[in-house]
Write an enzyme that holds these catalytic residues in place. Structure first.
Site, mmCIF file in Angstrom:
data_model
loop_
_atom_site.group_PDB
_atom_site.id
_atom_site.type_symbol
_atom_site.label_atom_id
_atom_site.label_comp_id
_atom_site.label_asym_id
_atom_site.label_seq_id
_atom_site.Cartn_x
_atom_site.Cartn_y
_atom_site.Cartn_z
ATOM 1 N N GLY A 11 0.879 -1.118 0.056
ATOM 2 C CA GLY A 11 -0.050 0.086 -0.135
ATOM 3 C C GLY A 11 0.988 1.239 0.033
ATOM 4 O O GLY A 11 1.836 1.311 0.945
ATOM 5 N N THR A 12 0.803 1.989 -0.988
ATOM 6 C CA THR A 12 1.929 2.621 -1.118
ATOM 7 C C THR A 12 1.825 4.116 -2.159
ATOM 8 O O THR A 12 0.738 4.126 -2.560
ATOM 9 C CB THR A 12 3.013 1.793 -2.239
ATOM 10 O OG1 THR A 12 4.263 2.432 -1.860
ATOM 11 C CG2 THR A 12 2.574 1.709 -3.349
ATOM 12 N N THR A 13 2.786 4.890 -2.098
ATOM 13 C CA THR A 13 2.761 5.967 -3.043
ATOM 14 C C THR A 13 4.187 5.834 -3.789
ATOM 15 O O THR A 13 5.184 5.858 -3.339
ATOM 16 C CB THR A 13 2.744 7.408 -2.407
ATOM 17 O OG1 THR A 13 1.636 7.189 -1.558
ATOM 18 C CG2 THR A 13 2.602 8.415 -3.443
ATOM 19 N N LYS A 59 11.234 0.936 -1.800
ATOM 20 C CA LYS A 59 10.404 0.649 -2.763
ATOM 21 C C LYS A 59 10.895 0.882 -3.940
ATOM 22 O O LYS A 59 10.454 0.320 -5.091
ATOM 23 C CB LYS A 59 9.184 1.230 -2.685
ATOM 24 C CG LYS A 59 8.375 0.857 -1.209
ATOM 25 C CD LYS A 59 6.993 1.288 -1.223
ATOM 26 C CE LYS A 59 6.656 1.293 0.189
ATOM 27 N NZ LYS A 59 5.242 1.787 0.516
ATOM 28 N N GLY A 70 -1.667 5.506 -2.637
ATOM 29 C CA GLY A 70 -1.532 6.813 -2.172
ATOM 30 C C GLY A 70 -1.788 7.737 -3.738
ATOM 31 O O GLY A 70 -1.991 8.980 -3.339
#
Lengths: 214, 236
Positions: free
Chosen positions: A17-19, A50, A148
């Site tokens: 779960g990320t940007t 990441k 995100g």
């Protein structure tokens, strides 16, 4: 919720779960990402990197299932390494994108993986390839991804300009990722930036206290 | 554990499309065939990729466009490119005709349909060969049709009336292009997943010609639109 019991029906696999974000500027490209890896509601890794190394001037940004994307990136890293050995020169970014694409397309029913492949090669300069779920490949001048990213489409659409300078591009990525982390519970921590140019790779670590939007 | 439906919830079965392209409209005109498609790839309801060039030239005189799952479109482009290359092995100077591409795609689509794992596409193949126009439609099941005009997606609902009224298969290239532009104007007004930047391409006896993307002009400043503010309804 018992997040450590893999056999429990409530187990949620680790996802990024990320940007994640990549932007081409005049002379190279900037890659940015947050540092939170979540397992449901638990922050499994608060300082993750990441921005995955594929080759000296090729990187990938991973979103979706951490397990799926890590193993695919591992395979692509191996294939690109072998390819570059035989080629005797830097591999094309499009080649790496294509290798990712083959995985994502062939196994589209079993994978939860969306990847941004970004890098520089001597043939076409800086390039960004977005590979969403399903395995399409779309080349872009800038790309955002992860959970995100939904919060910053407006910010990015209105602030992106073609042919930015290094400083402008860095500020753009930094603020965009910060805004996403501000609102997305699955993104957070510190911001990692990477500047990829013909001559060098420059990593930057933006500490939590220096994140512009908190 | 293996049969726990919650455990397998993370496995996504993608017989439903994820990144999709919009409607395709193709018309025959006197001397060739013209195809139009917008430049948008949607991610569900989101207009994710806004300047994608979706017209593929698979041979000198054949172009291929489709609506539906974009990764399947890219895969089919690869498959069709192989046909011309493998035909070289016969070394007889014979190149596949547009109809050969249409037929091959129909067989491919039908095979996937029989395996309940379709190529999630509505396909349009357009070409010009031996003095004859060719326009083929292959749907998700492998149904194969040849026609003078084809539409996919929402265009099949909105645009057939426009086409019937303003087009005939003996019109000029410019007239056919204008009909397609009108159709995309209507689509932009009425299809949530449409974009007002389109790309046209035509095939005539000289071969395939792909044009640069262009924006269609839609009219929004009707006085009826401007004057329909709600307070007017309730305060007179």
């Amino acid at each position: 919720m018992n997040y450590t019991d893999i056999l429990s029906s409530k187990f949620e696999p680790e996802t990024t779960g990320t940007t994640i974000m990549a932007v081409i500027y005049d002379g190279g490209l900037i890659i940015g990402a947050d540092s939170r890896t979540s397992s449901g509601q638990f922050v499994a890794d608060r300082c993750a990197d990441k921005i995955d190394y594929i080759h000296d001037r090729i990187f990938c940004l991973r979103s979706g299932s951490a397990a799926d994307t890590q193993i695919i990136a591992k395979h692509v890293r191996y294939y690109i390494d072998a390819h570059a050995q035989e080629l005797g020169r830097l591999p094309a970014v499009a080649t790496a994108a294509n290798l990712f694409r083959n995985f994502l397309y062939e196994y589209k029913d079993s994978l939860s993986a969306a990847i941004i492949v970004a890098g520089w090669d001597p043939y076409k300069g800086p390039q960004i390839f977005t590979l969403p779920l399903g395995g399409s490949v779309i080349e872009q001048k800038w790309s955002i991804g992860g959970s995100g990213s939904t919060f910053i489409w407006g910010f990015c659409d209105s602030n992106y300009k073609e042919n930015m300078t290094l400083q402008q591009a860095k500020a753009f990525v930094l603020h965009a990722v910060a805004h996403a982390m501000f609102r997305d519970g699955s993104s957070g921590g510190i911001i990692r930036l990477l500047n990829v140019t013909k001559d060098k790779i420059e990593r930057e670590f933006i500490d939590y206290k220096d994140v512009p939007v908190k | 554990m293996i049969f726990n439906p919650e455990f397998s919830a993370q496995q996504q079965h993608t017989t439903s499309p994820i990144v999709t392209g919009g409607s395709v409209i193709a018309l025959a005109y006197k001397g060739g065939v013209v195809v139009g498609v917008d430049t948008l790839c949607s991610y569900g309801s989101m207009a994710d990729f806004k300047n994608v060039e979706k017209i593929a030239q698979v041979s000198k005189n054949t172009i291929y466009v489709s609506s539906g799952e974009f990764s399947d479109f890219q895969q089919v482009v690869r498959e069709l490119a192989k046909i011309d290359r493998s035909a070289l092995q016969y070394d007889d100077g014979v190149h596949p005709s547009p109809r050969d591409y249409g037929n091959y795609l129909a067989r491919l689509s039908y095979k996937r349909r029989c395996k309940i794992n379709p190529l999630y596409l509505q396909n349009v193949i357009a070409g010009f060969h031996n003095g004859e126009r060719y326009l083929g439609l292959v749907d998700i099941y492998g149904t194969y049709l040849e026609s003078n005009f084809v539409t996919t997606g929402f265009a099949s609902y909105f645009c057939k009336a426009i086409i019937s009224n303003y087009w005939n298969d003996n019109c000029t290239l410019d007239q056919a292009k204008q009909v397609i532009r009108e159709c995309f104007k209507v689509l932009f007004c009425r299809d949530c997943r449409a974009h007002d930047v389109i790309q046209l391409a035509y095939v005539d006896e000289q071969g395939a010609h792909l044009e640069q993307p262009e924006r269609v002009e839609t009219k929004w400043d009707f006085s009826g639109f401007k004057n329909r503010a709600n307070e007017k309804l309730h305060t007179q």
